[in-house]
Design a protein around this motif. Structure first.
Motif, PDB file in Angstrom:
ATOM      1  N   THR A 291       0.827  -1.263  -0.099  1.00  0.00           N
ATOM      2  CA  THR A 291       0.064   0.121   0.050  1.00  0.00           C
ATOM      3  C   THR A 291       0.854   1.373  -0.096  1.00  0.00           C
TER       4      THR A 291
ATOM      5  N   LYS B 103       1.062   3.356   2.588  1.00  0.00           N
ATOM      6  CA  LYS B 103       1.791   3.206   3.625  1.00  0.00           C
ATOM      7  C   LYS B 103       2.815   2.423   3.567  1.00  0.00           C
TER       8      LYS B 103
ATOM      9  N   GLN C 213      -1.356  12.634   3.471  1.00  0.00           N
ATOM     10  CA  GLN C 213      -0.531  11.493   3.102  1.00  0.00           C
ATOM     11  C   GLN C 213       0.623  11.855   1.856  1.00  0.00           C
TER      12      GLN C 213
ATOM     13  N   SER D  30      -0.638   9.533   8.027  1.00  0.00           N
ATOM     14  CA  SER D  30      -2.145   9.956   8.011  1.00  0.00           C
ATOM     15  C   SER D  30      -3.002   9.121   7.551  1.00  0.00           C
ATOM     16  N   THR D  31      -4.580   9.114   7.877  1.00  0.00           N
ATOM     17  CA  THR D  31      -5.403   8.767   7.265  1.00  0.00           C
ATOM     18  C   THR D  31      -6.217   9.672   6.099  1.00  0.00           C
ATOM     19  N   VAL D  32      -5.645  10.869   6.204  1.00  0.00           N
ATOM     20  CA  VAL D  32      -6.088  11.789   5.319  1.00  0.00           C
ATOM     21  C   VAL D  32      -5.431  11.865   3.810  1.00  0.00           C
TER      22      VAL D  32
END
Length: 516
Positions: free
Chosen positions: A369, A371, A429, A423-425
């Motif tokens: 991913t 991430k 990111q 981040s989740t945003v």
């Protein structure tokens, strides 16, 4: 491009590379065709390849990279009171020298290799031709990212006035060239081409394939807003073909006491210091690379101090902004080791950050991913600088502290509010990916400046002052204007180039890939 090119005398690269930027004692005039090399034997052709590698880095490094890209990418800030490029001034004689050194010393050497090793050449060799073409792309990429349209496809044709190619044409030819070259090298896997004459991988074909694929991935990402469909296709293809994966794959140009690292040489001149942007981020993230990149303020053991870009002469004269009160480069970049510290060309960590951004776009970057690639990029980058403790790397990756405000001359606020922890945003990111790539690519100012123009990240400080009305202090310098020598000797081609540029010949006009 009416000029008499001069080239390195190719007896031995290490014999001639000691020439300084202004010295011509180790150069010789070319024969009656002003764009071609004198006759080269097979050994001379190999030495010409070594010369092309070195000269493309060494040529006007100070006035080309240090005083422009490194300041625009904010790895460093200027402390030389008489210099104005940090206030966005496009200093003509500096850029003129950078242009002429590239086209006058690096390119003729490369042309000799391509002519002799290409189809029908005197020493035809597909592997050597492929490797020379990969290096050609690497050589030209930052130049077109400085100026936009430049002389490219017709250089070496023998024409008295050499036309410029559009940046779109150049970028697409980069892709074609890299694909053709890697296809050739795939048939030669496990062999050596050029051998020890190749100062980067000692001729290792497998490494050059990884390098070329990573370079193609970089180029595809750069053009992702201008040609999104093509960029996606080429990025996915490059990633699938295999990119730099470990620090054993990192590309460094080997140096010697004669063919030395130009950055190490330049640090003796006390022209630049750590930037405020780097101070804010490195301190906020408790980044262990701070001491790998920069030295403590003289007289201290662990105090690192940067300064803002764009100070006036008077502001630079303030004690808080003095060279003696700010952080120089780390010992690895000092003149004492200029003959042993290799020059960084490309790191494996960049491949992971490129893949992280690609995954964020929904591209197929392989297993993982955004991430995953982001965190792997950080891990590889840390290890590249000798930080191997797994627990320390994990703690850094999970860090939640943002960059810090500074106690500097203008009390600069924190550069941004993003931490390292992914981040989740999505918007955050992307900022995190580019910020970490910026940190990891140090000290490659060309990439830092290009990616800042492309993405707006990292969120660099506005300049304190600008002396350039086309690029005010809170604006981004988008390109460098064409040089006076070309306007004087190749005016028709420059006029056509400006039409290809699509805007005025100034520092505010965006390049083809640089979309609002």
């Amino acid at each position: 491009m009416k000029r008499s090119y001069k080239i390195l005398s190719f007896a031995l690269l290490t014999t001639v590379a000691a020439a300084t930027y202004s010295c011509t004692g180790n150069f010789e005039e070319i024969n009656t065709n002003p764009t071609k090399l004198t006759e080269l034997d097979e050994s001379g052709t190999e030495n010409a390849y070594a010369a092309a590698q070195y000269r493309s880095i060494f040529a006007a490094w100070q006035t080309y990279q240090s005083l422009f890209a490194d300041l625009q990418g904010q790895y460093f800030a200027n402390v030389a009171q008489g210099f104005s490029s940090d206030r966005n001034v496009m200093v003509g004689n500096w850029l003129n020298g950078a242009w002429n050194d590239f086209y006058g010393t690096a390119i003729p050497a490369l042309l000799g290799v391509l002519e002799n090793t290409g189809p029908g050449g005197k020493y035809e060799n597909p592997g050597k031709f492929a490797m020379a073409n990969i290096w050609k792309v690497y050589m030209y990429l930052p130049r077109t990212d400085y100026w936009g349209p430049i002389p490219y496809s017709k250089v070496g044709s023998g024409e008295a006035s050499v036309p410029y190619d559009s940046q779109e044409f150049i970028y697409k030819d980069f892709i074609t060239t890299l694909k053709a070259s890697t296809a050739t090298l795939e048939t030669l896997k496990g062999t050596k081409v050029f051998g020890s004459v190749d100062q980067i991988y000692a001729g290792d074909v497998n490494k050059w394939i990884l390098f070329a694929n990573t370079l193609r991935l970089r180029i595809a990402m750069r053009m992702s807003e201008a040609e999104p469909a093509l960029a996606k296709t080429e990025a996915e293809s490059a990633a699938a073909a295999g990119t730099l994966a470990t620090n054993a794959d990192d590309a460094f140009l080997k140096v010697t006491p004669n063919s030395f690292n130009p950055m190490n040489q330049a640090t003796a001149w006390n022209e630049f210091r750590m930037s405020a942007a780097m101070e804010s981020v490195l301190k906020g993230y408790s980044d262990p690379r701070i001491s790998k990149y920069y030295a403590p303020v003289p007289g201290t053991t662990n105090t690192f101090k940067g300064l803002r870009n764009g100070y006036t002469q008077g502001e630079l004269g303030q004690p808080i902004n003095a060279a003696s009160a700010t952080s120089n480069v780390a010992d690895a970049f000092l003149p004492a080791v200029q003959g042993t510290n290799p020059f960084a060309i490309m790191y494996a960590s960049e491949a992971y950050f490129l893949k992280a951004e690609g995954a964020l776009k929904g591209w197929n970057m392989g297993t993982g991913t955004a991430k995953d690639f982001y965190e792997k990029g950080i891990e590889i980058a840390m290890k590249q600088w000798g930080i191997a403790d797994a627990a320390a790397i994990t703690a850094y990756i999970n860090g939640t502290t943002p960059p810090v405000a500074l106690a500097d001359f203008v009390k600069s606020p924190a550069l941004t509010d993003v931490p390292v922890k992914f981040s989740t945003v999505p918007a955050k990111q992307l900022e995190q990916i580019i910020t970490q790539k910026w940190l990891a690519n140090y000290p490659n100012g060309h990439e830092a400046w290009a990616e800042y123009r492309r993405t707006g990240y990292p969120k660099l400080y506005a300049r304190i002052n600008s002396d350039n009305p086309d690029s005010p202090k809170d604006a981004v310098v988008r390109r460098t204007p064409y040089v006076d020598s070309e306007k004087q000797t190749n005016q028709a081609a420059v006029t056509e180039a400006i039409s290809l540029l699509g805007g005025p010949d100034n520092s505010a006009t965006r390049l083809w890939w640089d979309k609002p």
